[in-house]
Structure formats: structure tokens, C-alpha cells
Design a protein around this motif. Structure first.
Motif, short mmCIF file in Angstrom:
data_model
loop_
_atom_site.label_atom_id
_atom_site.label_comp_id
_atom_site.label_asym_id
_atom_site.label_seq_id
_atom_site.Cartn_x
_atom_site.Cartn_y
_atom_site.Cartn_z
N TRP A 1 0.83 -1.21 0.00
CA TRP A 1 0.00 0.00 0.00
C TRP A 1 0.87 1.26 0.00
O TRP A 1 0.62 2.21 -0.76
CB TRP A 1 -0.91 -0.02 1.23
N LEU A 2 1.90 1.28 0.83
CA LEU A 2 2.76 2.45 0.90
C LEU A 2 3.51 2.65 -0.42
O LEU A 2 3.67 3.79 -0.89
CB LEU A 2 3.76 2.28 2.04
N GLU A 3 3.92 1.56 -1.05
CA GLU A 3 4.60 1.66 -2.34
C GLU A 3 3.66 2.25 -3.39
O GLU A 3 4.08 3.05 -4.23
CB GLU A 3 5.09 0.28 -2.77
N LEU A 4 2.38 1.89 -3.33
CA LEU A 4 1.40 2.45 -4.26
C LEU A 4 1.27 3.96 -4.07
O LEU A 4 1.07 4.70 -5.04
CB LEU A 4 0.05 1.77 -4.09
N LEU A 5 1.35 4.43 -2.82
CA LEU A 5 1.34 5.87 -2.58
C LEU A 5 2.53 6.54 -3.27
O LEU A 5 2.41 7.62 -3.85
CB LEU A 5 1.38 6.18 -1.08
N CYS A 6 3.69 5.89 -3.20
CA CYS A 6 4.89 6.45 -3.83
C CYS A 6 4.79 6.47 -5.35
O CYS A 6 5.34 7.37 -6.00
CB CYS A 6 6.12 5.65 -3.39
N PHE A 7 4.06 5.53 -5.93
CA PHE A 7 3.86 5.51 -7.38
C PHE A 7 3.06 6.73 -7.85
O PHE A 7 3.13 7.09 -9.03
CB PHE A 7 3.15 4.23 -7.82
N GLN A 8 2.31 7.35 -6.96
CA GLN A 8 1.50 8.51 -7.34
C GLN A 8 2.34 9.76 -7.56
O GLN A 8 1.87 10.74 -8.13
CB GLN A 8 0.44 8.77 -6.27
N ALA A 9 3.59 9.74 -7.13
CA ALA A 9 4.47 10.89 -7.33
C ALA A 9 4.87 11.00 -8.79
O ALA A 9 4.89 10.01 -9.53
CB ALA A 9 5.71 10.75 -6.45
N SER A 10 5.22 12.21 -9.21
CA SER A 10 5.78 12.39 -10.54
C SER A 10 7.23 11.93 -10.56
O SER A 10 7.92 11.97 -9.54
CB SER A 10 5.71 13.87 -10.95
N ASN A 11 7.67 11.49 -11.73
CA ASN A 11 9.06 11.04 -11.85
C ASN A 11 10.02 12.20 -11.61
O ASN A 11 10.96 12.08 -10.80
CB ASN A 11 9.28 10.44 -13.24
N HIS A 12 9.78 13.34 -12.25
CA HIS A 12 10.73 14.45 -12.11
C HIS A 12 10.65 15.07 -10.73
O HIS A 12 11.66 15.51 -10.19
CB HIS A 12 10.52 15.50 -13.20
N GLY A 13 9.45 15.09 -10.10
CA GLY A 13 9.37 15.59 -8.73
C GLY A 13 10.14 14.70 -7.77
O GLY A 13 10.81 15.19 -6.85
N THR A 14 10.07 13.39 -8.00
CA THR A 14 10.82 12.44 -7.19
C THR A 14 12.32 12.71 -7.29
O THR A 14 13.04 12.73 -6.28
CB THR A 14 10.51 11.00 -7.64
N ILE A 15 12.79 12.95 -8.50
CA ILE A 15 14.22 13.20 -8.72
C ILE A 15 14.65 14.53 -8.11
O ILE A 15 15.64 14.62 -7.38
CB ILE A 15 14.53 13.18 -10.23
N LYS A 16 13.90 15.58 -8.38
CA LYS A 16 14.33 16.92 -7.95
C LYS A 16 14.24 17.08 -6.43
O LYS A 16 15.08 17.77 -5.82
CB LYS A 16 13.52 17.98 -8.70
N ALA A 17 13.25 16.45 -5.80
CA ALA A 17 13.20 16.49 -4.35
C ALA A 17 14.35 15.70 -3.74
O ALA A 17 14.91 16.08 -2.70
CB ALA A 17 11.86 15.96 -3.85
N ALA A 18 14.73 14.60 -4.39
CA ALA A 18 15.90 13.84 -3.93
C ALA A 18 17.17 14.68 -4.05
O ALA A 18 18.08 14.59 -3.20
CB ALA A 18 16.04 12.55 -4.71
N GLU A 19 17.26 15.49 -5.09
CA GLU A 19 18.41 16.39 -5.22
C GLU A 19 18.45 17.40 -4.08
O GLU A 19 19.54 17.74 -3.59
CB GLU A 19 18.35 17.10 -6.57
N SER A 20 17.29 17.88 -3.65
CA SER A 20 17.25 18.78 -2.49
C SER A 20 17.71 18.07 -1.23
O SER A 20 18.47 18.63 -0.43
CB SER A 20 15.84 19.36 -2.31
N LEU A 21 17.24 16.83 -1.03
CA LEU A 21 17.72 16.05 0.11
C LEU A 21 19.24 15.90 0.07
O LEU A 21 19.91 15.98 1.10
CB LEU A 21 17.07 14.67 0.11
#
Length: 284
Positions: free
Chosen positions: A177-197
């Protein structure tokens, strides 16, 4: 009730607003969304708390612009939500990346509207190593484990990241279920937020926090080293650290009963321990 709030760069931020009473704002971790707090939303309104869950830009139901995923920008989005909903004397709950954004908000906007703060498995003071900071993963490891695999195969990256998320592996359905929540994120948002981290540093922000603060930390955390919680606690005046001895990164799943009990204990401080029904009224 769900609604959208438009922020200054015309991005629409999705917000869930559940219950009535003392406001509690939840900031989710990377790369999930506010629905990860489902098991708090189902309890806190019964105790007289109003749960407000915000999806960061690029995640959940919020808009996903191509750029602007800095902690400054996400903290400004939070301020827009607080202003729009006219929130005062709220508790701010930040998990993982949400803890980093909460910290930036408290420094950048002087904690406007916030009377209590909880940082949980927080990506503070710094998520990646620096020449003068030796803890947690290196920038190279973050690139190799999170960013490059997201470009190549995001579902595989999420599955591998999920293996580090909890200490107890018996709750497989919950992790799906939690993984399905993560699938709802955008690909580029996932990448760019990881760059901020990877790139941001919150060491100068933490001393600006001047509200009652609690820090929750899983002692078996493989994402945010428990040492980060100790350093965070040392940097926030009069803060308190609550250790979850049998938890990984996500103590709200590994030790759900203790998590909800400790959270209610902390929140009840806001009302002097006189909130409607008290901690013991639920079978958590």
C-alpha cells in the motif's frame, strides 16, 4: 475533505482537512504523500484534533511543475496553506523529508501559526555527508541508490527503497500500500526532491526553532541514521528525543501503538492535558 490551494507560482497544492479542533499539520516523507498518515487521521479527530495533510508539489494529488523543489519553495507552499486556512497555534508534524521542510519553515517564516513541532525520522541536520559532517549516506550513494535508478526504473527503485523503510517485514500488505502511494508521485518531482535532500543543509535553521519540540527516531533506521536525531535534538533548545527501539525509518508502522500514544501525549501538552478524551480512550 480535500481541496486545492494555489500558491504564488500558480501551482495547486492538495490538502486534506479532517476533523475539528486543535490543528495538526502533517508533512510526508519522500516519495510518498499525506495519505501515509492514514492511521493517525483515523484516531486524532476522535481526540479533538483537526488533521491537515499536505501533499508536497510533485507528490500525491498536487501539481508537479518541472522545477522548484527546494526546501525554501516547499516551505513557502506550506506558508500559503497555513495562510489560506488561517491556521493558528498548530502542531507541525514532519516525517523524513517532511521534517526537513518543517525545519526550513520554522526558520524561514519564524514558525508562523505553529506552537508545537514534531520531527520524525527527520532528514536533519544534513541528509548527506559533507567535509565537516560525517554521518548518513554520501552524495554519491544517494545518486546511485535513488536518483539514477529513478531515471532508469522507478518501480524497481521504489521496491528496493521500501526494503529499508521498516524494520518488521511481516507487514507485507501494508508495504505494498505504501509503495502504491509512492507511485503517485511524478518522476521528475521524485528526482528533484531527492536532489534537495542531497544538497541542502539545515544546520543553520535548527537553532531558530523556539517552540516545544519532540523528535521521534527509530533506532534501527537504515535511511536516517539515529545519530542525525541526536544531532538535531542537540541543536534545538529544550527539545526532547523519543527513541523507538524496535523501529526502522517508519516508526508509525513498526511500532504503531507506541507511535500514536507518544504523539497523543505530545499533542495533549498543547491543551494542558485537558483535550477532549485523553490518550487512553482508544484501542490504538
Amino acid at each position: 475533505m480535500g481541496r486545492y490551494i494555489q500558491v504564488e507560482d500558480h501551482v495547486k497544492i492538495y490538502v486534506e482537512d479532517i476533523g475539528e479542533g486543535i490543528p495538526v499539520i502533517f508533512l510526508h516523507g519522500w516519495p510518498a504523500n499525506s495519505q501515509m498518515f492514514e492511521y493517525q487521521y483515523s484516531i486524532l479527530p476522535k481526540e479533538g484534533y483537526r488533521c491537515i495533510g499536505m501533499d508536497f508539489r510533485g507528490f500525491g494529488k498536487s501539481d508537479a511543475p518541472w522545477e522548484s523543489y527546494s526546501f525554501d519553495r516547499m516551505a513557502d507552499d506550506l506558508k500559503a496553506v497555513i495562510d489560506e486556512l488561517q491556521i493558528e497555534n498548530a502542531a507541525l508534524i514532519g516525517f523524513s523529508m517532511g521534517g526537513a521542510v518543517a525545519t526550513r519553515y520554522m526558520a524561514r517564516h519564524q514558525g508562523k501559526g505553529i506552537s508545537h513541532l514534531a520531527l520524525m525520522g527527520s532528514a536533519t541536520p544534513v541528509f548527506t555527508q559533507r567535509p565537516d559532517f560525517e554521518y548518513n549516506m554520501t552524495k554519491e550513494d544517494l545518486n546511485a541508490q535513488l536518483i539514477i535508478p529513478t531515471y532508469e526504473d522507478r518501480p524497481k527503485m521504489l521496491s528496493q527503497f521500501g526494503l529499508k523503510f521498516t524494520h518488521h517485514k511481516s507487514r507485507a500488505a501494508l508495504m505494498v500500500w505504501l509503495e502504491l502511494l509512492c507511485f503517485q508521485a511524478s518522476n521528475h518531482g521524485t528526482i528533484k526532491a531527492a536532489e534537495s535532500l542531497r544538497d541542502e543543509d539545515l544546520r543553520a535553521d535548527l537553532p531558530h526553532i523556539n517552540v516545544p519540540t519532540v523528535i521521534f527516531q527509530g533506532q534501527k533506521d537504515k535511511i536516517c541514521d539515529p545519530k542525525l536525531a541526536e544531532l538535531t535534538q542537540q541543536s534545538i533548545p529544550n527539545s526532547r528525543l523519543v527513541a523507538f527501539e524496535d523501529s526502522g525509518h517508519a516508526m508509525m508502522f513498526d511500532e504503531q501503538e507506541k507511535f500514536n500514544s507518544e504523539l497523543l501525549l505530545f499533542l495533549n501538552q498543547m491543551s494542558g492535558g485537558n483535550n477532549n478524551s485523553g490518550v487512553a480512550s482508544h484501542n490504538l
